[in-house]
Design an enzyme around this catalytic site. Structure first.
Site, PDB file in Angstrom:
ATOM      1  N   LYS A 163      32.902  29.743  44.588  1.00 34.41           N
ATOM      2  CA  LYS A 163      32.518  29.720  42.865  1.00 34.41           C
ATOM      3  C   LYS A 163      32.319  28.148  41.829  1.00 34.41           C
ATOM      4  CE  LYS A 163      36.195  32.366  41.137  1.00 34.41           C
ATOM      5  NZ  LYS A 163      37.130  32.269  42.407  1.00 34.41           N
ATOM      6  N   ARG A 220      40.391  36.249  34.589  1.00 35.94           N
ATOM      7  CA  ARG A 220      41.753  37.359  35.880  1.00 35.94           C
ATOM      8  C   ARG A 220      42.242  38.358  35.668  1.00 35.94           C
ATOM      9  NH1 ARG A 220      41.757  31.217  37.782  1.00 35.94           N
ATOM     10  NH2 ARG A 220      42.111  31.149  40.208  1.00 35.94           N
ATOM     11  N   ARG A 258      39.203  23.659  55.682  1.00 36.36           N
ATOM     12  CA  ARG A 258      38.882  22.563  54.952  1.00 36.36           C
ATOM     13  C   ARG A 258      39.843  21.259  54.922  1.00 36.36           C
ATOM     14  NH1 ARG A 258      37.619  25.079  49.983  1.00 36.36           N
ATOM     15  NH2 ARG A 258      40.011  25.664  49.309  1.00 36.36           N
ATOM     16  N   ARG A 282      45.845  20.154  47.657  1.00 38.51           N
ATOM     17  CA  ARG A 282      46.264  20.850  46.179  1.00 38.51           C
ATOM     18  C   ARG A 282      47.241  21.284  47.064  1.00 38.51           C
ATOM     19  NH1 ARG A 282      41.132  23.818  43.208  1.00 38.51           N
ATOM     20  NH2 ARG A 282      42.653  25.589  43.441  1.00 38.51           N
ATOM     21  N   ARG A 297      47.542  34.741  46.369  1.00 35.55           N
ATOM     22  CA  ARG A 297      46.436  34.099  45.326  1.00 35.55           C
ATOM     23  C   ARG A 297      45.678  35.156  46.011  1.00 35.55           C
ATOM     24  NH1 ARG A 297      44.146  28.170  45.509  1.00 35.55           N
ATOM     25  NH2 ARG A 297      42.893  28.739  43.971  1.00 35.55           N
TER      26      ARG A 297
HETATM   27  P1  AMP Z   1      41.801  28.076  40.638  1.00 36.86           P
HETATM   28  O1  AMP Z   1      41.263  27.056  40.097  1.00 36.86           O
HETATM   29  O2  AMP Z   1      40.959  29.250  39.427  1.00 36.86           O
HETATM   30  O3  AMP Z   1      42.270  28.585  41.541  1.00 36.86           O
HETATM   31  O4  AMP Z   1      43.039  28.276  39.380  1.00 36.86           O
HETATM   32  C1  AMP Z   1      44.276  27.778  39.655  1.00 36.86           C
HETATM   33  C2  AMP Z   1      45.639  28.727  39.430  1.00 36.86           C
HETATM   34  O5  AMP Z   1      45.544  28.475  37.830  1.00 36.86           O
HETATM   35  C3  AMP Z   1      45.611  29.717  39.576  1.00 36.86           C
HETATM   36  O6  AMP Z   1      46.535  30.807  41.033  1.00 36.86           O
HETATM   37  C4  AMP Z   1      46.676  30.170  38.319  1.00 36.86           C
HETATM   38  O7  AMP Z   1      47.785  30.181  38.698  1.00 36.86           O
HETATM   39  C5  AMP Z   1      46.009  29.699  36.967  1.00 36.86           C
HETATM   40  N1  AMP Z   1      44.965  30.281  36.631  1.00 36.86           N
HETATM   41  C6  AMP Z   1      43.576  29.786  36.362  1.00 36.86           C
HETATM   42  N2  AMP Z   1      42.922  30.638  35.595  1.00 36.86           N
HETATM   43  C7  AMP Z   1      43.771  31.134  35.296  1.00 36.86           C
HETATM   44  C8  AMP Z   1      43.657  32.851  34.484  1.00 36.86           C
HETATM   45  N3  AMP Z   1      42.504  33.085  34.065  1.00 36.86           N
HETATM   46  N4  AMP Z   1      45.045  33.956  34.990  1.00 36.86           N
HETATM   47  C9  AMP Z   1      46.044  33.251  35.018  1.00 36.86           C
HETATM   48  N5  AMP Z   1      45.721  32.103  35.345  1.00 36.86           N
HETATM   49  C10 AMP Z   1      45.231  31.204  36.209  1.00 36.86           C
END
Ligand code: AMP
Length: 307
Positions: free
Chosen positions: A13, A88, A127, A139, A150
């Site tokens: 993404k 989400r 990766r 990370r 996740r």
């Molecule tokens: P990402 O980089 O999009 O994978 O997000 C990293 C982490 O941030 C996720 O695993 C969630 O813990 C939190 N997070 C990001 N976006 C959201 C969202 N829209 N709703 C809830 N938690 C989020």
């Protein structure tokens, strides 16, 4: 252009979002990036989100909706944006709909990058191995264990969004297992088609609006005529009023003339009165004169008789 990118972690993404940002000159709004920045800055939100994120859980809806609502308001988002990692959950999607509606904005498309989960796990493991080899920091939520968590979150909470946007006819599904280039080309192709159909729809709507306007005008024409006649009608009726005015004017003139003549007449009659008085005086004088003469005749006759 306002877009949403859907897909499980590791689907690519972030990479595709950056390409869309360049192509459409829009901003990428990633809730994950914003939350990580908040954690690093140790803000109130960051402190709340830190542990949830580390365990692969989801930050409460109210927190992320608040972040997005504030971010969309900023001037750089006025031209358009691509939401990465938001919404989400269905409640987040509903909150986004309400938010956009309140701002008079429209979502153009939700792009789903569909991937094979086991292939995804292999990708992430590869990766992590490469990053560790290069000595880069990985990370803390980018481990196979956290990724599994996740992915299960994605299936439970985010996958229903695929149906949500499909029902709203906003969903574009792209095979995320193709190469990065191929995925980009496919996204561009579909978005171009949407833009074309949007402009075609706009043209159709415009000509439909024109037709309606023409119809309305032609329907209004007889009414206008009628209105004109009805305006003229009292004007015609007003003619007698004009005549009446004329008559009144005439009458006023007559009266004025009479009034003007009256003093002359009066003057004449006064003058006549004088004449009458004069002639009466003369007549009186004549009578008196006659009486006087008769008296003197009588007197003379009396005197002669005495003699
Ligand atoms: P990402 O980089 O999009 O994978 O997000 C990293 C982490 O941030 C996720 O695993 C969630 O813990 C939190 N997070 C990001 N976006 C959201 C969202 N829209 N709703 C809830 N938690 C989020």
């Amino acid at each position: 252009m306002r877009l949403i990118l859907l897909g499980p972690p590791g689907a690519g993404k972030g990479t595709q979002a950056q390409r869309l940002v360049e192509r459409y000159n829009i901003v990428q709004l990633s809730t994950g990036d914003m939350l990580r920045a908040a954690v690093a800055a140790e803000t109130e939100i960051g402190l709340k989100a830190k542990d949830i994120m580390a365990s692969g859980g989801l930050v409460p809806d109210a927190v992320v909706v608040g972040i997005i609502s504030d971010r969309i308001e900023l001037p750089d988002a006025a031209h358009g944006f691509i939401l990465d990692g938001f919404p989400r959950t269905v409640p987040q999607a509903e909150a986004l709909d309400a938010l956009l509606k309140s701002k008079g904005l429209k979502l153009d498309a939700a792009i789903e990058l569909r991937v094979n989960e086991s292939a995804l796990l292999q990708r992430v493991e590869a990766r992590i191995a490469q990053m560790t080899e290069r000595g880069e920091t990985v990370r803390n939520d980018d481990t196979p264990e956290v990724l599994s968590q996740r992915l299960s979150n994605y299936r439970a909470s985010t996958e229903p969004l695929v149906h949500y946007y499909s029902d709203k006819r906003k969903l574009i599904t792209i095979d995320g297992m193709m190469s990065i280039e191929e995925v980009t080309l496919e996204i561009n192709r579909v978005l171009d088609a949407i833009a074309d159909s949007d402009s075609a729809e706009k043209t159709v709507r415009k000509s439909a609006r024109k037709k309606v306007a023409v119809k309305r005008e032609s329907a209004a024409r007889p009414a206008k005529k009628a209105a004109k006649t009805s305006v003229k009608a009292p004007a015609k009726k007003a003619k007698p009023a004009k005549a009446a005015k004329k008559a009144v004017k005439k009458a006023v003139k007559k009266v004025a003339k009479k009034a003007a003549k009256a003093p002359k007449k009066a003057a004449k009659s006064v003058a006549k009165g004088k004449t009458v008085k004069k002639s009466a005086k003369t007549a009186k004088k004549a009578v008196f004169g006659g009486k006087k003469a008769a008296n003197s005749v009588k007197k003379t006759a009396k005197k002669r008789a005495k003699r």
